[in-house]
Design a protein around this motif. Structure first.
Motif, PDB file in Angstrom:
ATOM      1  N   GLU A  77      35.516  28.335  37.659  1.00 34.63           N
ATOM      2  CA  GLU A  77      35.551  28.929  36.503  1.00 34.63           C
ATOM      3  C   GLU A  77      36.848  30.028  36.562  1.00 34.63           C
ATOM      4  O   GLU A  77      36.377  31.161  37.436  1.00 34.63           O
ATOM      5  CB  GLU A  77      34.307  29.719  36.128  1.00 34.63           C
ATOM      6  CG  GLU A  77      34.290  29.935  34.752  1.00 34.63           C
ATOM      7  CD  GLU A  77      33.009  30.486  34.409  1.00 34.63           C
ATOM      8  OE1 GLU A  77      31.957  30.160  35.189  1.00 34.63           O
ATOM      9  OE2 GLU A  77      32.856  31.448  33.656  1.00 34.63           O
ATOM     10  N   THR A  78      37.887  29.770  36.239  1.00 34.87           N
ATOM     11  CA  THR A  78      39.134  30.798  36.616  1.00 34.87           C
ATOM     12  C   THR A  78      40.181  30.538  35.615  1.00 34.87           C
ATOM     13  O   THR A  78      39.880  29.559  34.635  1.00 34.87           O
ATOM     14  CB  THR A  78      39.551  30.685  38.177  1.00 34.87           C
ATOM     15  OG1 THR A  78      40.332  31.880  38.288  1.00 34.87           O
ATOM     16  CG2 THR A  78      40.362  29.442  38.200  1.00 34.87           C
ATOM     17  N   SER A  79      41.077  31.277  35.788  1.00 33.27           N
ATOM     18  CA  SER A  79      42.250  31.136  34.610  1.00 33.27           C
ATOM     19  C   SER A  79      43.423  31.447  35.306  1.00 33.27           C
ATOM     20  O   SER A  79      43.529  32.315  36.172  1.00 33.27           O
ATOM     21  CB  SER A  79      41.845  32.190  33.277  1.00 33.27           C
ATOM     22  OG  SER A  79      41.854  33.294  33.819  1.00 33.27           O
ATOM     23  N   GLY A 126      51.770  30.510  46.914  1.00 34.74           N
ATOM     24  CA  GLY A 126      50.649  31.402  47.240  1.00 34.74           C
ATOM     25  C   GLY A 126      50.716  31.813  48.951  1.00 34.74           C
ATOM     26  O   GLY A 126      51.572  32.311  49.335  1.00 34.74           O
ATOM     27  N   ASN A 127      49.480  31.992  49.303  1.00 34.99           N
ATOM     28  CA  ASN A 127      49.639  32.807  50.774  1.00 34.99           C
ATOM     29  C   ASN A 127      49.203  31.400  51.734  1.00 34.99           C
ATOM     30  O   ASN A 127      48.075  30.990  51.766  1.00 34.99           O
ATOM     31  CB  ASN A 127      48.248  33.627  50.812  1.00 34.99           C
ATOM     32  CG  ASN A 127      47.772  34.091  52.164  1.00 34.99           C
ATOM     33  OD1 ASN A 127      48.407  33.866  52.989  1.00 34.99           O
ATOM     34  ND2 ASN A 127      46.959  35.150  52.116  1.00 34.99           N
ATOM     35  N   THR A 128      50.271  31.332  52.448  1.00 41.09           N
ATOM     36  CA  THR A 128      50.068  30.261  53.517  1.00 41.09           C
ATOM     37  C   THR A 128      49.842  30.606  55.081  1.00 41.09           C
ATOM     38  O   THR A 128      50.293  30.264  55.979  1.00 41.09           O
ATOM     39  CB  THR A 128      51.467  29.418  53.371  1.00 41.09           C
ATOM     40  OG1 THR A 128      52.613  30.262  53.655  1.00 41.09           O
ATOM     41  CG2 THR A 128      51.654  28.827  52.261  1.00 41.09           C
ATOM     42  N   ALA A 173      50.566  38.065  50.981  1.00 35.34           N
ATOM     43  CA  ALA A 173      49.009  37.885  50.818  1.00 35.34           C
ATOM     44  C   ALA A 173      48.802  38.082  49.268  1.00 35.34           C
ATOM     45  O   ALA A 173      47.901  37.566  48.435  1.00 35.34           O
ATOM     46  CB  ALA A 173      48.507  38.584  51.476  1.00 35.34           C
ATOM     47  N   ASN A 174      49.530  38.985  48.493  1.00 35.46           N
ATOM     48  CA  ASN A 174      49.317  39.560  47.174  1.00 35.46           C
ATOM     49  C   ASN A 174      50.502  40.263  46.724  1.00 35.46           C
ATOM     50  O   ASN A 174      50.770  41.308  47.429  1.00 35.46           O
ATOM     51  CB  ASN A 174      48.007  40.198  47.328  1.00 35.46           C
ATOM     52  CG  ASN A 174      47.173  40.566  46.010  1.00 35.46           C
ATOM     53  OD1 ASN A 174      48.090  41.367  45.151  1.00 35.46           O
ATOM     54  ND2 ASN A 174      46.080  40.378  46.018  1.00 35.46           N
ATOM     55  N   GLU A 175      50.885  40.126  45.640  1.00 31.32           N
ATOM     56  CA  GLU A 175      52.037  40.759  45.162  1.00 31.32           C
ATOM     57  C   GLU A 175      51.620  42.186  44.888  1.00 31.32           C
ATOM     58  O   GLU A 175      52.611  43.212  45.224  1.00 31.32           O
ATOM     59  CB  GLU A 175      52.479  40.268  43.694  1.00 31.32           C
ATOM     60  CG  GLU A 175      53.606  40.663  43.104  1.00 31.32           C
ATOM     61  CD  GLU A 175      53.990  39.707  41.968  1.00 31.32           C
ATOM     62  OE1 GLU A 175      54.476  38.613  41.940  1.00 31.32           O
ATOM     63  OE2 GLU A 175      53.792  40.581  40.724  1.00 31.32           O
TER      64      GLU A 175
END
Ligand code: ACO
Length: 320
Positions: free
Chosen positions: A27-29, A276-278, A249-251
């Motif tokens: 359950e995400t978007s 994404g985060n590799t 990891a995250n913008e």
């Protein structure tokens, strides 16, 4: 004597997975994922494991450097997802690419792994122990991801990146590495549970689990600190730095670091939107993209900074 990067290569997972694809399994978007992380897609591996992606990235890096595998005398591979306890992934790569004259071993420092491996390589090159070193960051995170946990599964991708380093007179290298095992619980993945015939426990395998807000706070504090430390050790001003290549990891973490350092966001290249985060692979994959797009010029001063499980964090200053 310092180390120079002579060539780069990358190999992402083979299957593109969008946020919409993930919305079909949890359950995400797209709106939730993109607004909080900057991620739109990631590549997952459906057949190639850590060592095969690492070997392919290495072949591309060697070709880019114009160096034959037999000329390598060391392979360092940073990963949290080896296929075997032994042999190491580095030894598997050695076999796959035919680097018959190289010693090879893995480095385990989670998402900081590539930065730790790069510093290990630079120290060996500076000491004269080795002349040509292949440094790889590779992770097959999809196999340690719980695909029913929406808090983590939307963040990660699979892939590998590699650089070939050669000893060179002059040049520039400064590095710092830090660890804090007391905060290890913030980001964990059990490899296999304890158990033998005496305890009677059945083997158990774990998945990545994370306290996202703690990781966020840790990263935005420690990354600027270690970048400042490297700059001050090297007696170099921020204005002289062409790019800060951070672990993807995250913008929002990268934007926060840019603000804390008071450096323009344009100096912080990003490709998290696509990959994404590799983990250990984010920095060398990004470096390879920049290299092949002609964004790096000889003598550019760049800082690479990683942070992740352990907790571990560190930064390296190099001249391209
Ligand atoms: N889709 C929809 N809703 C979600 C999802 C998702 N994928 N994941 C969590 N939620 C929900 C939660 O259940 C919660 O709902 P509730 O309030 O009803 O309980 C709500 O969203 C908020 O959850 P939080 O976990 O508080 O979300 P937060 O705003 O902190 O964002 C995030 C999570 C993006 C992970 C953030 O903490 C972050 O940026 N952390 C940095 C850590 C990071 O980037 N880690 C990467 C791996 S570690 C590394 O590389 C070093």
């Amino acid at each position: 004597m310092t180390g120079k990067i002579k060539g780069t290569g990358a190999c992402p997972g083979d299957r593109l997975v969008t946020n919409e694809d993930l919305a079909e399994i949890v359950e995400t978007s797209d709106e939730w994922i993109y607004s909080r992380t900057g991620i739109k897609t990631r590549y997952l591996s459906t057949g190639r494991g850590t060592s095969e992606m690492a070997a392919e990235a290495s072949r591309r890096a060697l070709e880019n450097a114009g160096i034959h595998p037999e000329e390598l005398d060391l392979i360092l591979l940073a990963t949290s997802t080896p296929e075997y306890c032994f042999p190491s992934s580095a030894c598997q790569v050695q076999e796959k690419i035919g680097a018959v004259n190289a010693a090879a071993f893995d480095i385990s420092a989670a998402c900081s792994g590539f930065v730790f491996a790069l510093q290990t390589a630079c120290s060996f090159l500076a000491s004269g122990s080795f002349q040509r070193i292949l440094v790889i960051g590779a992770d097959d995170l999809s196999k340690i991801t719980d695909w029913s946990d929406r808090k983590t599964c939307v963040l990660f991708g699979d892939g590998a990146g590699a650089v070939v380093m050669e000893a060179e007179e002059g040049g520039l290298f400064r590095g710092v590495m830090h660890s804090d095992g007391r905060k290890g619980r913030v980001l964990t993945c059990l490899s296999r549970s304890e158990g033998n015939f005496l305890t009677g426990k059945k083997p158990e395998y774990g998945f990545t689990s994370m306290d996202g807000q703690e990781v966020f706070k840790f990263a935005v504090k420690k990354v600027p600190e270690c970048i400042d430390q490297v700059l001050s050790d090297a007696e170099i001003s921020k204005e002289e730095i062409r790019y800060y290549i951070l672990h993807q990891a995250n913008e929002r973490i990268i934007e926060a670091v840019s603000k804390r350092l008071k450096e323009p966001i344009e100096k912080f290249p990003m490709n998290i939107r696509e990959y994404g985060n590799t983990s250990a692979a984010t920095i060398p994959i990004l470096l390879d993209e920049m290299n092949r797009a002609g964004k790096l010029t000889r003598r550019d001063k760049i800082i690479m900074a990683g942070f992740g499980g352990g907790l571990t964090w560190g930064a390296v200053l190099l001249e391209w």
